[in-house]
Design a protein around this motif. Structure first.
Motif, PDB file in Angstrom:
ATOM      1  N   MET A  58      29.440  34.529  29.952  1.00 25.18           N
ATOM      2  CA  MET A  58      29.116  35.743  30.696  1.00 25.18           C
ATOM      3  C   MET A  58      28.617  35.434  32.099  1.00 25.18           C
ATOM      4  SD  MET A  58      29.838  38.401  28.819  1.00 25.18           S
ATOM      5  CE  MET A  58      31.314  37.391  28.547  1.00 25.18           C
ATOM      6  N   LEU A  59      28.014  34.266  32.291  1.00 23.93           N
ATOM      7  CA  LEU A  59      27.618  33.856  33.636  1.00 23.93           C
ATOM      8  C   LEU A  59      28.846  33.649  34.511  1.00 23.93           C
ATOM      9  CD1 LEU A  59      24.758  31.281  32.866  1.00 23.93           C
ATOM     10  CD2 LEU A  59      24.559  33.712  33.412  1.00 23.93           C
ATOM     11  N   ILE A  60      29.943  33.262  33.891  1.00 20.72           N
ATOM     12  CA  ILE A  60      31.192  33.072  34.627  1.00 20.72           C
ATOM     13  C   ILE A  60      31.935  34.392  34.787  1.00 20.72           C
ATOM     14  CG2 ILE A  60      33.449  31.920  34.597  1.00 20.72           C
ATOM     15  CD1 ILE A  60      32.161  29.686  32.969  1.00 20.72           C
ATOM     16  N   ALA A  61      32.002  35.167  33.712  1.00 19.14           N
ATOM     17  CA  ALA A  61      32.831  36.380  33.700  1.00 19.14           C
ATOM     18  C   ALA A  61      32.109  37.623  34.218  1.00 19.14           C
ATOM     19  CB  ALA A  61      33.329  36.647  32.278  1.00 19.14           C
ATOM     20  N   GLY A  62      30.809  37.525  34.452  1.00 17.85           N
ATOM     21  CA  GLY A  62      30.062  38.690  34.919  1.00 17.85           C
ATOM     22  C   GLY A  62      28.963  39.032  33.941  1.00 17.85           C
ATOM     23  N   ARG A  63      27.725  39.072  34.441  1.00 17.31           N
ATOM     24  CA  ARG A  63      26.587  39.274  33.539  1.00 17.31           C
ATOM     25  C   ARG A  63      26.549  40.693  32.976  1.00 17.31           C
ATOM     26  NH1 ARG A  63      22.999  38.662  31.208  1.00 17.31           N
ATOM     27  NH2 ARG A  63      21.000  38.317  32.183  1.00 17.31           N
ATOM     28  N   LYS A  64      26.059  41.638  33.774  1.00 20.25           N
ATOM     29  CA  LYS A  64      25.895  42.993  33.256  1.00 20.25           C
ATOM     30  C   LYS A  64      27.211  43.769  33.245  1.00 20.25           C
ATOM     31  CE  LYS A  64      21.110  43.214  34.875  1.00 20.25           C
ATOM     32  NZ  LYS A  64      20.136  43.930  35.741  1.00 20.25           N
ATOM     33  N   GLU A  65      28.094  43.441  34.160  1.00 17.42           N
ATOM     34  CA  GLU A  65      29.398  44.086  34.216  1.00 17.42           C
ATOM     35  C   GLU A  65      30.472  43.019  34.355  1.00 17.42           C
ATOM     36  OE1 GLU A  65      30.117  47.212  33.813  1.00 17.42           O
ATOM     37  OE2 GLU A  65      28.036  47.949  33.733  1.00 17.42           O
ATOM     38  N   PRO A  66      31.590  43.156  33.644  1.00 22.69           N
ATOM     39  CA  PRO A  66      32.646  42.140  33.752  1.00 22.69           C
ATOM     40  C   PRO A  66      33.306  42.167  35.123  1.00 22.69           C
ATOM     41  CG  PRO A  66      33.399  44.009  32.453  1.00 22.69           C
ATOM     42  CD  PRO A  66      31.934  44.224  32.689  1.00 22.69           C
ATOM     43  N   LYS A  67      33.636  40.987  35.612  1.00 27.04           N
ATOM     44  CA  LYS A  67      34.352  40.894  36.879  1.00 27.04           C
ATOM     45  C   LYS A  67      35.767  41.439  36.721  1.00 27.04           C
ATOM     46  CE  LYS A  67      31.799  36.784  38.397  1.00 27.04           C
ATOM     47  NZ  LYS A  67      31.895  35.353  38.755  1.00 27.04           N
ATOM     48  N   THR A  68      36.277  42.059  37.758  1.00 29.10           N
ATOM     49  CA  THR A  68      37.612  42.642  37.717  1.00 29.10           C
ATOM     50  C   THR A  68      38.437  42.120  38.895  1.00 29.10           C
ATOM     51  OG1 THR A  68      36.851  44.567  38.987  1.00 29.10           O
ATOM     52  CG2 THR A  68      36.795  44.745  36.587  1.00 29.10           C
ATOM     53  N   GLY A  69      39.710  42.469  38.894  1.00 27.77           N
ATOM     54  CA  GLY A  69      40.579  42.083  39.995  1.00 27.77           C
ATOM     55  C   GLY A  69      40.719  40.583  40.122  1.00 27.77           C
ATOM     56  N   LEU A  70      40.744  40.109  41.367  1.00 26.24           N
ATOM     57  CA  LEU A  70      40.916  38.684  41.627  1.00 26.24           C
ATOM     58  C   LEU A  70      39.754  37.880  41.049  1.00 26.24           C
ATOM     59  CD1 LEU A  70      42.458  36.378  42.963  1.00 26.24           C
ATOM     60  CD2 LEU A  70      41.213  36.867  45.094  1.00 26.24           C
ATOM     61  N   ALA A  71      38.533  38.396  41.186  1.00 29.17           N
ATOM     62  CA  ALA A  71      37.369  37.688  40.644  1.00 29.17           C
ATOM     63  C   ALA A  71      37.470  37.540  39.131  1.00 29.17           C
ATOM     64  CB  ALA A  71      36.090  38.432  41.018  1.00 29.17           C
ATOM     65  N   GLY A  72      37.963  38.586  38.464  1.00 40.68           N
ATOM     66  CA  GLY A  72      38.127  38.524  37.023  1.00 40.68           C
ATOM     67  C   GLY A  72      39.173  37.510  36.606  1.00 40.68           C
ATOM     68  N   ARG A  73      40.262  37.462  37.350  1.00 38.37           N
ATOM     69  CA  ARG A  73      41.326  36.489  37.033  1.00 38.37           C
ATOM     70  C   ARG A  73      40.849  35.055  37.265  1.00 38.37           C
ATOM     71  NH1 ARG A  73      44.365  40.600  39.511  1.00 38.37           N
ATOM     72  NH2 ARG A  73      44.405  39.524  41.529  1.00 38.37           N
ATOM     73  N   LYS A  74      40.061  34.862  38.324  1.00 41.99           N
ATOM     74  CA  LYS A  74      39.521  33.530  38.579  1.00 41.99           C
ATOM     75  C   LYS A  74      38.554  33.112  37.478  1.00 41.99           C
ATOM     76  CE  LYS A  74      39.870  33.376  43.640  1.00 41.99           C
ATOM     77  NZ  LYS A  74      39.097  33.267  44.915  1.00 41.99           N
ATOM     78  N   ALA A  75      37.752  34.065  37.007  1.00 36.05           N
ATOM     79  CA  ALA A  75      36.809  33.765  35.927  1.00 36.05           C
ATOM     80  C   ALA A  75      37.546  33.356  34.665  1.00 36.05           C
ATOM     81  CB  ALA A  75      35.925  34.980  35.661  1.00 36.05           C
ATOM     82  N   LYS A  76      38.599  34.086  34.329  1.00 37.21           N
ATOM     83  CA  LYS A  76      39.388  33.735  33.142  1.00 37.21           C
ATOM     84  C   LYS A  76      40.034  32.366  33.296  1.00 37.21           C
ATOM     85  CE  LYS A  76      40.505  38.392  31.494  1.00 37.21           C
ATOM     86  NZ  LYS A  76      41.600  39.358  31.206  1.00 37.21           N
ATOM     87  N   ALA A  77      40.522  32.069  34.507  1.00 32.77           N
ATOM     88  CA  ALA A  77      41.139  30.768  34.747  1.00 32.77           C
ATOM     89  C   ALA A  77      40.118  29.645  34.569  1.00 32.77           C
ATOM     90  CB  ALA A  77      41.739  30.727  36.149  1.00 32.77           C
ATOM     91  N   ARG A  78      38.897  29.862  35.068  1.00 29.93           N
ATOM     92  CA  ARG A  78      37.846  28.845  34.919  1.00 29.93           C
ATOM     93  C   ARG A  78      37.514  28.607  33.452  1.00 29.93           C
ATOM     94  NH1 ARG A  78      32.850  30.650  38.395  1.00 29.93           N
ATOM     95  NH2 ARG A  78      32.025  28.681  37.532  1.00 29.93           N
ATOM     96  N   ILE A  79      37.442  29.677  32.683  1.00 32.35           N
ATOM     97  CA  ILE A  79      37.138  29.539  31.256  1.00 32.35           C
ATOM     98  C   ILE A  79      38.280  28.843  30.530  1.00 32.35           C
ATOM     99  CG2 ILE A  79      36.757  30.824  29.115  1.00 32.35           C
ATOM    100  CD1 ILE A  79      35.290  32.935  30.810  1.00 32.35           C
TER     101      ILE A  79
END
Length: 294
Positions: A58-79
């Motif tokens: 969740m620290l990568i994907a967004g704490r209180k709210e999930p990251k979306t758009g490009l930030a969300g895709r980057k988070a998924k790629a990192r995971i």
């Protein structure tokens, strides 16, 4: 936001628990407080690590709210990259040291957890509870279906099995830390990641929830199986510090039948309560109110 002291404390507890299991005395040779410490470290620290892994996602994907758009895709790629690295490294270690290595299982946990990244904290909590109840039962029902011939057929096409002796069936169903029952811990950690742990009200709720889960889980164990249930899960002493050779592949898989005790529902509830009790009452930041283990 500064550091979350309760999370750091949970990490410290997990690390010291790991040391206790690796280099501490066998449970059968301890007594008094030492016996209690050794017992609490056995299995609970690996579960705490798994829960903290979910929190870290969740620290990568967004704490209180999930990251979306490009930030969300980057988070998924990192995971995903972390998952592949963990699976590869775990496969290498399993080839060298046997199938008690948990790192490869973490790689699968991360891949499975990616489907839950966009869920809210409440939905994640409900999902974790459902997985804690249903996961062990599902694994219990599936294991008898995995006969020797079925395993051999799958293993024949499984590159991980050929490389390290720990294949898809082990990672999902029959290994020492199978994904089906263990993913509940990761999702529980993800739910914690969505909670504002700096809020005193949330800290009190988590502490109460952890204490309640502990009472319910141990109470169910005592009610259904008696006092012996509290120490009935498998001992890992013979696997600690490399004192015993890793059994042959076929024998290792047969031996895993006894690991079902670690994956029952009351066990899930008992160990899942530890992170809530640890992180709950101490999750203020120093700056700004800011898991048998291998």
């Amino acid at each position: 936001m500064g550091r979350l002291v309760g999370v750091d404390l949970a990490r410290a507890v997990a690390v010291f628990g790991m040391y206790t299991v690796h280099v501490g005395p066998m449970l059968s040779t301890t007594s008094g407080v030492g016996s209690w410490v050794r017992y609490m470290a056995d299995g609970h620290s690996s579960v705490l690590f798994a829960t903290l892994a979910g929190f870290s996602l969740m620290l990568i994907a967004g704490r209180k709210e999930p990251k979306t758009g490009l930030a969300g895709r980057k988070a998924k790629a990192r995971i995903a990259i972390r998952a592949v690295v963990l699976l590869a490294f775990g496969t290498l270690l399993a080839k060298l040291y046997g199938d008690v290595i948990i790192i490869g299982f973490y790689g699968v946990y991360f891949l499975v957890a990616m489907m839950f990244l966009k869920l809210s904290g409440k939905t994640l909590a409900i999902t974790a509870a459902a997985l804690a109840v249903a996961g062990p039962q599902l694994a219990f029902l599936i294991r008898p279906l995995l006969s020797g011939s079925v395993q051999q057929t799958v293993d024949a096409y499984d590159p991980l099995e050929k490389l390290s002796g720990v294949g898809v069936i082990d990672l999902l169903f029959t290994g020492f830390y199978p994904t089906i029952p263990w993913i509940a811990f990761v999702v529980a950690g993800m739910a914690l990641g969505r909670v504002d742990l700096s809020a005193p009200a949330n800290q009190r709720r988590l502490a109460a929830l952890g204490a309640g889960l502990t009472t319910v889980a141990y109470g169910l164990s005592l009610l259904l199986a008696g006092k012996g249930a509290l120490r009935a899960w498998p001992r890992t002493d013979r696997l600690v510090r490399g004192r015993a050779p890793v059994p042959a592949r076929g024998q290792a898989r047969r031996n895993r039948r006894w690991t079902a005790g670690r994956s029952n529902t009351s066990r899930r509830l008992t160990t899942c309560s530890s992170p809530g009790r640890t992180a709950g009452p101490r999750s203020t930041s120093s700056a700004a109110s800011a898991s048998r283990s291998w």
